[in-house]
Design an enzyme around this catalytic site. Structure first.
Site, PDB file in Angstrom:
ATOM      1  N   GLN A 112      45.671  48.490  51.947  1.00  0.00           N
ATOM      2  CA  GLN A 112      46.977  48.370  51.288  1.00  0.00           C
ATOM      3  C   GLN A 112      48.002  47.777  52.261  1.00  0.00           C
ATOM      4  O   GLN A 112      48.060  48.176  53.428  1.00  0.00           O
ATOM      5  CB  GLN A 112      47.452  49.752  50.819  1.00  0.00           C
ATOM      6  CG  GLN A 112      48.619  49.657  49.862  1.00  0.00           C
ATOM      7  CD  GLN A 112      49.099  51.010  49.374  1.00  0.00           C
ATOM      8  OE1 GLN A 112      49.363  51.899  50.172  1.00  0.00           O
ATOM      9  NE2 GLN A 112      49.224  51.154  48.066  1.00  0.00           N
ATOM     10  N   TYR A 182      58.822  51.423  47.641  1.00  0.00           N
ATOM     11  CA  TYR A 182      58.816  50.599  48.851  1.00  0.00           C
ATOM     12  C   TYR A 182      59.378  49.210  48.525  1.00  0.00           C
ATOM     13  O   TYR A 182      59.757  48.932  47.386  1.00  0.00           O
ATOM     14  CB  TYR A 182      57.406  50.563  49.457  1.00  0.00           C
ATOM     15  CG  TYR A 182      56.998  51.945  49.939  1.00  0.00           C
ATOM     16  CD1 TYR A 182      57.725  52.575  50.948  1.00  0.00           C
ATOM     17  CD2 TYR A 182      55.951  52.650  49.357  1.00  0.00           C
ATOM     18  CE1 TYR A 182      57.409  53.866  51.374  1.00  0.00           C
ATOM     19  CE2 TYR A 182      55.626  53.933  49.780  1.00  0.00           C
ATOM     20  CZ  TYR A 182      56.357  54.541  50.785  1.00  0.00           C
ATOM     21  OH  TYR A 182      56.053  55.807  51.201  1.00  0.00           O
ATOM     22  N   GLY A 326      43.203  61.003  45.254  1.00  0.00           N
ATOM     23  CA  GLY A 326      43.874  61.103  46.544  1.00  0.00           C
ATOM     24  C   GLY A 326      43.533  62.425  47.188  1.00  0.00           C
ATOM     25  O   GLY A 326      42.495  62.595  47.843  1.00  0.00           O
ATOM     26  N   ARG A 327      44.368  63.422  46.940  1.00  0.00           N
ATOM     27  CA  ARG A 327      44.204  64.734  47.576  1.00  0.00           C
ATOM     28  C   ARG A 327      42.824  65.365  47.345  1.00  0.00           C
ATOM     29  O   ARG A 327      42.305  66.039  48.245  1.00  0.00           O
ATOM     30  CB  ARG A 327      45.345  65.648  47.130  1.00  0.00           C
ATOM     31  CG  ARG A 327      46.682  65.224  47.726  1.00  0.00           C
ATOM     32  CD  ARG A 327      47.849  65.844  47.010  1.00  0.00           C
ATOM     33  NE  ARG A 327      48.018  65.302  45.661  1.00  0.00           N
ATOM     34  CZ  ARG A 327      48.913  65.734  44.797  1.00  0.00           C
ATOM     35  NH1 ARG A 327      49.703  66.730  45.130  1.00  0.00           N
ATOM     36  NH2 ARG A 327      49.026  65.174  43.599  1.00  0.00           N
ATOM     37  N   CYS A 353      48.983  72.139  47.092  1.00  0.00           N
ATOM     38  CA  CYS A 353      50.045  72.778  47.894  1.00  0.00           C
ATOM     39  C   CYS A 353      50.912  71.746  48.604  1.00  0.00           C
ATOM     40  O   CYS A 353      52.010  72.049  49.061  1.00  0.00           O
ATOM     41  CB  CYS A 353      49.420  73.718  48.911  1.00  0.00           C
ATOM     42  SG  CYS A 353      48.382  72.858  50.115  1.00  0.00           S
ATOM     43  N   CYS A 356      49.484  68.551  53.009  1.00  0.00           N
ATOM     44  CA  CYS A 356      49.021  67.296  53.619  1.00  0.00           C
ATOM     45  C   CYS A 356      50.186  66.324  53.804  1.00  0.00           C
ATOM     46  O   CYS A 356      50.477  65.853  54.903  1.00  0.00           O
ATOM     47  CB  CYS A 356      47.909  66.664  52.775  1.00  0.00           C
ATOM     48  SG  CYS A 356      48.223  66.649  51.007  1.00  0.00           S
ATOM     49  N   GLU A 419      33.895  94.073  53.500  1.00  0.00           N
ATOM     50  CA  GLU A 419      35.193  93.954  52.824  1.00  0.00           C
ATOM     51  C   GLU A 419      35.593  95.307  52.229  1.00  0.00           C
ATOM     52  O   GLU A 419      34.778  95.994  51.620  1.00  0.00           O
ATOM     53  CB  GLU A 419      35.105  92.861  51.735  1.00  0.00           C
ATOM     54  CG  GLU A 419      36.213  92.848  50.705  1.00  0.00           C
ATOM     55  CD  GLU A 419      37.623  92.713  51.286  1.00  0.00           C
ATOM     56  OE1 GLU A 419      37.813  91.939  52.230  1.00  0.00           O
ATOM     57  OE2 GLU A 419      38.521  93.410  50.785  1.00  0.00           O
ATOM     58  N   LYS A 437      49.780  78.632  40.223  1.00  0.00           N
ATOM     59  CA  LYS A 437      49.019  78.855  41.459  1.00  0.00           C
ATOM     60  C   LYS A 437      47.547  79.148  41.142  1.00  0.00           C
ATOM     61  O   LYS A 437      46.812  79.611  41.994  1.00  0.00           O
ATOM     62  CB  LYS A 437      49.626  80.022  42.250  1.00  0.00           C
ATOM     63  CG  LYS A 437      51.108  79.895  42.597  1.00  0.00           C
ATOM     64  CD  LYS A 437      51.394  78.905  43.713  1.00  0.00           C
ATOM     65  CE  LYS A 437      51.052  79.323  45.091  1.00  0.00           C
ATOM     66  NZ  LYS A 437      51.949  80.275  45.703  1.00  0.00           N
TER      67      LYS A 437
HETATM   68  C1  LIG Z   1      49.071  62.464  52.412  1.00  0.00           C
HETATM   69  C2  LIG Z   1      49.321  61.417  51.378  1.00  0.00           C
HETATM   70  C3  LIG Z   1      49.610  60.117  51.774  1.00  0.00           C
HETATM   71  C4  LIG Z   1      49.821  59.121  50.806  1.00  0.00           C
HETATM   72  N1  LIG Z   1      50.003  57.833  51.214  1.00  0.00           N
HETATM   73  C5  LIG Z   1      50.022  56.826  50.308  1.00  0.00           C
HETATM   74  C6  LIG Z   1      49.963  55.466  50.709  1.00  0.00           C
HETATM   75  O1  LIG Z   1      49.828  55.148  51.896  1.00  0.00           O
HETATM   76  N2  LIG Z   1      50.025  54.525  49.728  1.00  0.00           N
HETATM   77  C7  LIG Z   1      50.096  54.835  48.402  1.00  0.00           C
HETATM   78  O2  LIG Z   1      50.144  53.943  47.561  1.00  0.00           O
HETATM   79  N3  LIG Z   1      50.089  56.130  48.000  1.00  0.00           N
HETATM   80  C8  LIG Z   1      50.037  57.121  48.913  1.00  0.00           C
HETATM   81  N4  LIG Z   1      49.941  58.423  48.499  1.00  0.00           N
HETATM   82  C9  LIG Z   1      49.824  58.725  47.062  1.00  0.00           C
HETATM   83  C10 LIG Z   1      48.345  58.813  46.662  1.00  0.00           C
HETATM   84  O3  LIG Z   1      47.722  57.572  46.786  1.00  0.00           O
HETATM   85  C11 LIG Z   1      48.187  59.316  45.205  1.00  0.00           C
HETATM   86  O4  LIG Z   1      48.759  58.380  44.350  1.00  0.00           O
HETATM   87  C12 LIG Z   1      48.828  60.673  44.975  1.00  0.00           C
HETATM   88  O5  LIG Z   1      48.454  61.562  45.991  1.00  0.00           O
HETATM   89  C13 LIG Z   1      48.468  61.263  43.612  1.00  0.00           C
HETATM   90  O6  LIG Z   1      47.100  61.342  43.437  1.00  0.00           O
HETATM   91  P1  LIG Z   1      46.241  62.700  43.675  1.00  0.00           P
HETATM   92  O7  LIG Z   1      46.797  63.731  42.754  1.00  0.00           O
HETATM   93  O8  LIG Z   1      44.846  62.300  43.348  1.00  0.00           O
HETATM   94  O9  LIG Z   1      46.459  63.072  45.099  1.00  0.00           O
HETATM   95  C14 LIG Z   1      49.773  59.436  49.440  1.00  0.00           C
HETATM   96  C15 LIG Z   1      49.492  60.753  49.052  1.00  0.00           C
HETATM   97  C16 LIG Z   1      49.253  61.727  50.005  1.00  0.00           C
HETATM   98  C17 LIG Z   1      48.901  63.118  49.554  1.00  0.00           C
HETATM   99  S1  SF4 Z   2      46.750  70.064  51.712  1.00  0.00           S
HETATM  100 FE1  SF4 Z   2      46.916  71.054  49.732  1.00  0.00          FE
HETATM  101  S2  SF4 Z   2      47.553  69.374  48.364  1.00  0.00           S
HETATM  102 FE2  SF4 Z   2      46.855  68.407  50.222  1.00  0.00          FE
HETATM  103  S3  SF4 Z   2      44.732  67.942  49.771  1.00  0.00           S
HETATM  104 FE3  SF4 Z   2      44.732  69.908  50.797  1.00  0.00          FE
HETATM  105  S4  SF4 Z   2      44.791  71.402  49.158  1.00  0.00           S
HETATM  106 FE4  SF4 Z   2      45.351  69.451  48.271  1.00  0.00          FE
END
Ligand SMILES: Cc1cc2nc3c(=O)[nH]c(=O)nc-3n(C[C@H](O)[C@H](O)[C@H](O)COP(=O)(O)O)c2cc1C
Ligand code: SF4
Length: 655
Positions: A112, A182, A326-327, A353, A356, A419, A437
């Site tokens: 990217q 951006y 992503g996450r 949470c 990250c 436990e 949660k």
């Molecule tokens: C730690 C972190 C860094 C991210 N950095 C970028 C990035 O560099 N470019 C981008 O387009 N999106 C970035 N995102 C957004 C993710 O690409 C993604 O769209 C977002 O986390 C939602 O998807 P998810 O629910 O699968 O995490 C970032 C997200 C996280 C959590």
């Molecule tokens: S830190 Fe939390 S939000 Fe991020 S990837 Fe891990 S569990 Fe998911």
């Protein structure tokens, strides 16, 4: 006997169907979303930590890895101290190593390209941030300098040059970051672009910057796959919204873009690009679906997609062509392979949470609360086996104890987990109760499955004492006894109707009264307020400091504060409680004291380490470790990490 053949990916046929993007063949429909890591070296070079991070996700089976946002310009571009660069020829060497390392595991590679415009700070980018117009980002709170046309041409050229570097490094494609507020997004949005030259005003003018970059890349690098990550909705008043963004998609298709990666939200909208836990799984698929209706090139959707079932269904319904994760891939790099082998129950769940991304906003490398290996791929020893037999007893089956047992078993150590309660999970059982949660309970269940699969001997309802331990004759004892609620001694508490917040959340105490005063407005107090307000109680939260839920991650905190406001919870900060009487809480005020009515009082004034057993056994048993909240109260991110550390620490002693 007939042999049962399991077809890989058979439960999720759409997810594991190979696809083409122009001439590029992709093994499945799972895309690793670009995620800024802050792992690069301070000058923006690829290093071993970055390579290891991406290799583990490629090894985990994703179809495409989109490497995180890399700076196209040498100046005014950094958003963090460890941001990746693609702004000069010298970066190609490292990028080529990264690209080859990912490809070795079968994933296609995109990188990217980003310029942050106003969404950075002078602290990181080294000068006054630039933008289409002088409109400050409320989060960054720095007034940017408007770019003149020659600077614009220069940045446009830097994007194209970066695409050349990506191609030289061997990447299959580049992705223009035109989303999340951006620089390119700032040009597209009438909110941030208030120019009166040919780059501002009408949509045709606002999209000119993007389309000029696209045209140059297509002309100079026709074989490089070109993806555009576009906000289909900025969720900002006067920002980019579907009526305009769908026209941008059509213009991009016409200009030769190969794939559109749909996203949403900006720093200003706050909650819609890296969503807090309150958002529903797949809530923004409708945006990609709208794009699919107006273009013929492939479309990527994602955002809060967590389960292979749901991802497969989106594809089966024709709402998108690829799913980005992503996450979920920070939480479990093996997500794709686990789904492919019908082992969905063994995917370590992301609990939303956001610790990250919170780390990256602090200028630190990203880490994951539930996966101790994320960001530590080159540090933690996963597999070394002990050479001498060793037996460990882990006291406490909360997150620290469970992870310690999983880790010890992985290193070949015999483990018994003792436990006190009838169920494993410790504090996770209570943490999962407040609204949104629930995923914490999924994590608890996942860890229980891991523990069982690892072959640990689990003994519930055990009241562990020194005599019992001595009988077991362990080589190692790990004390992970967690924490207990604490509260200051306040005059009158014994005669009043008082409960601990954790007992209320845990269901041990039911509150039938109407007027509830919660003493302590940290995360637990505020979550208890949310929980009780949903049961139609009239709730007041009293907090001694000036901020409620002070340690909570900001997006989840914002949602919680909104919910408390909606439910009519009375929030009072800077309040000292001096006395309690039956049905009354007395607080200190500037003019003396104020009496608050309270049918019942809930204590949420923090926790203290439960380490008494450690103190006792330390003198008798030679190898004793104290981990998690029992060592210092912090929560389960640190608990899980310390649990994992035990495996490596102990293994070294038995080699
Ligand atoms: C730690 C972190 C860094 C991210 N950095 C970028 C990035 O560099 N470019 C981008 O387009 N999106 C970035 N995102 C957004 C993710 O690409 C993604 O769209 C977002 O986390 C939602 O998807 P998810 O629910 O699968 O995490 C970032 C997200 C996280 C959590
Ligand atoms: S830190 Fe939390 S939000 Fe991020 S990837 Fe891990 S569990 Fe998911």
């Amino acid at each position: 006997m007939a042999k049962v053949v399991q077809i890989m990916g058979e439960n999720f046929p759409e997810l594991f169907k190979p696809a083409h993007i122009a001439k590029l063949k992709v093994r499945n429909r799972i895309v690793m979303a670009p995620m800024f890591t802050n792992f690069s070296s301070p000058d923006g070079e690829v290093n071993e930590a970055l390579i290891a991070h991406y290799v583990s996700r490629a090894r985990g089976g994703v179809g495409i890895v989109i490497v995180e946002a890399a700076c196209v310009s040498p100046t005014l571009c950094n958003q963090g101290p460890g941001q990746l660069h693609i702004s000069r020829q010298r970066f190609v060497l490292g990028l080529n190593r990264l690209n080859e390392a990912i490809k070795a595991y079968g994933s296609c590679t995109f990188i990217q390209l980003v310029h942050p415009g106003r969404q950075t700070s002078s602290q990181y980018c080294g000068g006054q941030p630039v933008a289409p117009s002088a409109v400050a980002c409320p989060l960054m709170q720095e007034m940017p300098r408007p770019l003149d046309q020659s600077e614009l041409q220069q940045i446009s050229r830097e994007y194209v040059q970066a695409a050349h570097y990506a191609s030289l490094a061997g990447f299959d494609g580049v992705e223009l970051h035109a989303a999340h507020g951006y620089l390119i997004n700032q040009f597209l949005s009438a909110h941030t672009n208030q120019r009166d030259d040919e780059y501002g005003g009408s949509l045709a003018n606002r999209q000119r910057f993007l389309l000029e970059i696209v045209a140059q890349i297509k002309a100079e690098l026709p074989d490089l796959i070109l993806s555009v990550r576009l906000n289909i909705d900025d969720f900002v008043p006067a920002g980019l919204h579907p009526e305009e963004s769908l026209q941008v998609c059509q213009a991009l298709e016409k200009a030769g873009v190969d794939i559109i990666n749909c996203s949403s939200g900006t720093y200003e909208s706050g909650l819609n690009s890296v969503e807090p836990a309150a958002y529903k799984e797949g809530w923004r698929v409708y945006l990609a679906e709208a794009v699919k209706n107006v273009v013929r090139i492939p479309v990527i959707t994602g955002g809060m997609i967590r389960s292979p079932e749901f991802a497969n269904q989106i594809l089966a319904e024709g709402r998108a062509d690829f799913i980005f994760l992503g996450r979920p891939l920070l939480a479990d790099p093996d997500w794709a392979n686990q789904a492919c082998h019908n082992r969905g129950a063994y995917i370590r769940p992301c609990i939303n949470c956001n610790s990250c991304i919170e780390n990256s906003f602090k200028g630190l490398g990203i880490r994951c609360a539930v996966n101790p290996f994320t960001g530590r791929e080159t540090i933690l020893d996963r597999d070394t086996q002990v050479r001498r037999s060793a037996r460990a007893v882990v006291i406490g089956g909360g997150p620290a104890g469970m992870q310690a047992a999983i880790s010890l078993r992985r290193h070949g150590i015999e483990v018994a987990v003792l436990e006190k309660r009838a169920q494993l999970g410790g504090f996770m059982q209570i943490a999962a109760v407040p609204p949104h949660k629930e995923r914490i309970d999924e994590l608890r269940q996942y860890m229980c499955r891991q523990l069982e699969q690892a072959g640990a001997n689990i003994l519930l309802e055990q009241d562990v004492g020194l005599a019992m331990l001595q009988k077991l004759e362990p080589d190692i004892v790990v004390v992970a006894t967690g924490s207990k609620a604490k509260h200051p001694a306040i005059e009158g508490e014994l005669s009043a109707n008082c409960f601990e917040a954790i007992d209320v959340l845990g269901g041990q105490k039911q509150i039938s009264d109407q007027e509830v005063v919660i003493i302590g407005g940290g995360t637990t107090g505020c979550e208890a307020a949310d929980f009780l307000a949903r049961q139609n109680k009239r709730v007041t939260v009293l907090e001694i400091s000036n901020i409620l839920a002070v340690g909570m991650e900001r997006k989840n905190r914002r949602i919680l504060m909104n919910r408390l406001a909606e439910a009519g919870v009375v929030k009072r900060t800077g309040i000292e409680v001096v006395k309690i009487r039956p049905r009354q809480v007395i607080i200190k005020t500037d003019s003396g004291e104020e009496i608050l009515p309270a049918d019942c009082i809930v204590w949420a004034t923090g926790f203290s380490a439960q380490d008494e057993l450690f103190t006792q056994i330390q003198k008798v048993i030679p190898l004793v470790f104290l981990i998690g909240d029992a060592r210092q109260v912090r929560g389960f991110k640190d608990a899980i990490l310390e649990g994992e550390w035990i495996g490596s620490t102990v293994t070294g002693l038995f080699i």
